[in-house]
Design an enzyme around this catalytic site. Sequence first.
Site, PDB file in Angstrom:
ATOM      1  CE  LYS A   6      -9.528 -21.863  82.031  1.00 55.71           C
ATOM      2  NZ  LYS A   6      -9.947 -21.008  82.919  1.00 55.71           N
ATOM      3  CB  SER A  28     -12.791 -19.527  84.362  1.00 54.77           C
ATOM      4  OG  SER A  28     -13.357 -20.657  83.522  1.00 54.77           O
TER       5      SER A  28
END
Length: 974
Positions: free
Chosen positions: A918, A875
Amino acid sequence: MLKVLTSTCRFHTGTSSFGAHLRSGTTVETASPILRVLSSLRGTNRKSPYFYRRFFCSDSSDGSDPAEAGSEAKALDGAAGEEANSKSSSAIVPTVFRTEDYLTVIALPLPHRPLFPGFYMPIYVKDPKLLAALVESRKRQAPYAGAFLLKDEAVTEGTDEKNIYDLKGKELFNRLHEVGTLAQITSIQGDQVVLIGHRRLRITEMVSEDPLMVKVDHLKEKPYDKDDDVLKATSFEVISTLRDVLKTSSLWRDHVQTYTQHIGDFNYPRLADFGAAISGANKLQCQQVLEELDVHQRLKLTLELVKKEMEISKIQESIAKAIEEKISGEQRRYLLNEQLKAIKKELGLETDDKTALSAKFRERLDPKKEKIPPHVLQVIEEELTKLQLLEASSSEFNVTRNYLDWLTALPWGEYSDENFDVIRAQKILDEDHYGLTDVKERILEFIAVGKLRGTSQGKIICLSGPPGVGKTSIGRSIARALNRKFYRFSVGGLSDVAEIKGHRRTYIGAMPGKMVQCLKSVGTANPLVLIDEIDKLGRGHAGDPASAMLELLDPEQNANFLDHYLDVPIDLSKVLFVCTANVVETIPNPLLDRMEVISIAGYITDEKMHIAKDYLEKATREACGIKPEQVEVTDAALLALIDDYCREAGVRNLQKQIEKIYRKIALQLVRGEAHVEPTVAGVQAESDRVSNETMVEGVGAESVDGSTNGKDSETATEAEIVEVDSPAYQIPSINQSSILKDTSEAEKIWEREATSTEKKVLVDASNLSDFVGKPVFHAERIYDQTPVGVVMGLAWTAMGGSTLYVETSNAEQGEGKGGLNLTGQLGDVMKESAQIAYTVARTILLDRDPNNPFFTNSKLHLHVPAGATPKDGPSAGCTMITSLLSLAMNKPVRKDLAMTGEVTLTRKILPIGGVKEKTIAARRSEVKTIIFPSANRRDFDELAQNVKEGLEVHFVDDYSQIFNLAFDDSQKTE
């Protein structure tokens, strides 16, 4: 008492010694009594294992007169002549030698014990030269040698003790004790030499080395008074102790006859030597007796040795007696018990063990006989019949008994009454946990379905999330809401299938698996079973537990779960399984497919504040015994605690820190109570009473002894003290109340002086470090304004989400030096993402600025900070591309921007995981703008409103959209 021996005797293993006496005109009948006894013992000396310790009369008296020496020499001469005549027909009369004439002798080493005068001792001579010298000495009618004890050699670790037969010359001379014994060589058979001790010797110097010959001095006892009372008393005690030892000790029985026959022939030196020689003392103690020339002192040393032997004999006797009594007592008890059983059985007062066991098992079965499945009931009946046929002492009997114990103890068909009240369940879940809306909704759905059906079907719920988010406690709350019994077992590190499926009954110590143990423990067939740490299942030589869990958890199979020990099917379909895991990726796919995974991402700051105030602080305060009015922890302190000390996703560490605060507060309160003393009330003037009432620092008021309370420097630095008036019960003294004019005035003084001050500890952000130490975390935002080549990314970890910077720097510039170097402890996937990012960044720069040769001529260094922490995952691809392009174009990105997403070589943005974690990490770092892949829009929409509040989120499909957002603020992407 003691009679000095007036004759000297020599006894050898052969018959020649007696012949010498016969030739000299002395018959056995007219000889000394010791001759007759020792001649009768002569034959037994060879058979007894202690024959080398037998006492024999010899010239051990160092003060013997010449007449005795002459008679001794004649006796020796006769003995030697007899031996010579037995070997040859010609008899040669040898020259007469006296023992004191031997001033140079062969030195014989004795490894174990010294040789005492008057005793036999066999030794083994392995040295051929030494053996030849002894044989030659005996042929020359000089059969004497010096017997000296070897000193112990200090052996260092890792080395073996040197063999005594390897010692030669000077080395052997240095190892010999200085004092030894002049020994007569009586016989030599092979390498065995039999010696008789005569006189004490002292080595003066070495004459030759091979064989070792030494010069010696003959030692004599120091003069002593035979009529000395102390000497007599010591000798009497030696004799008495010897008599007692010889009666009790079986090891000394071969010395009894010698002692009883010749005790009257002993003089003091011989008595001392006899006691030391036959004792079991070590060689150094015996050598000490041998070296002692003072007769009285020698007797005292011998007395110590025989006294020790007496104590050892007593201990040996007591041990033997205790063991004998124990054995006989146990045998008697066993016989009486067996007789008692037989009598009771005949009278019908007691049944045997088998009948009692069968009755107990049938008593268990009767209440639930109708609920037990027929096939299980059949097995139980067969085993009960088998139990009656087996002997109680056989091993099979115990196996059958344990098997029936488990079969009859299980709750066959017994279910607890479930509570399907959704409102009650909602209340219980809210009491135990704050937030976790999705988890609570799933539990309420399960309860609602059970209420509509009238029964609940067992399901498998898997709670996944970081440590400390309350997965295990959620399982306990679910059990309380459903009114089910709760059972927890952890499978972390489990590597044996038998823990789940049970052992075969053929093994010793076999037991059923965890599920059978669970059912027996809870007593119902529909408990809630929490399987903890299912993502940490091991795999060892005893099979694969993850595969064994399939039968346990699969709703299609566990209706007929088969345990290896019970070997009968068990219905587990009504059991509600709740599993916990930190990472679902490590759970095997066939097992994961049978679970309903509910992800618990963790708690944001607001949720942690609520949990700390409403749950953790209250529980901790009660556990520490502190009242609410004694302490106040402000919201600012809790917020600082969460931000600077407890940033992880869970609240376990937060609970530890709150407990730490309250422990210190408890210590501070106890110290304050110990220092504060009650003020003695007294009659004071009105001005004094007014001043006391208006005093602000009540705790600081002086006590009777003049000490000032509340000014302890140790506690003053720990917390701010806020003092609140509260009643304290102080009783006026009798003298004071007696001088009051009326009752009303007394009541006023009572009320006025019954008020005191009580401490209240205030914990604020300013003094938080006094309780929990320095902050552990600092702001994750390293840069207020991100420089060129630096971009903030978002990462997921098992402990929650975090921000992650990607930094790129130009390491070297030159024609054709393009390249990329990676650091930061990156995993293989992240290294591949960096290579993809480098390729994509080069193509983007080529499209936008074809004349820019930056990547061709620059050697770049890409680093991800926190190099000690391993990092992996795809990611960070878009973050790495942006960092490379920022350095290539020399243009910084927006300061409040964070991004995450996997990038392909064609610049497509692929979805990622951990959206909630996140997002929470971005909010913690005060990020305003977040870039997510378009495929994660649904995940973001499912987040709670308080998590999404204040964030500007962009969802992108292609990296060109990220480029516009990062480097051009005027362009926005919906």
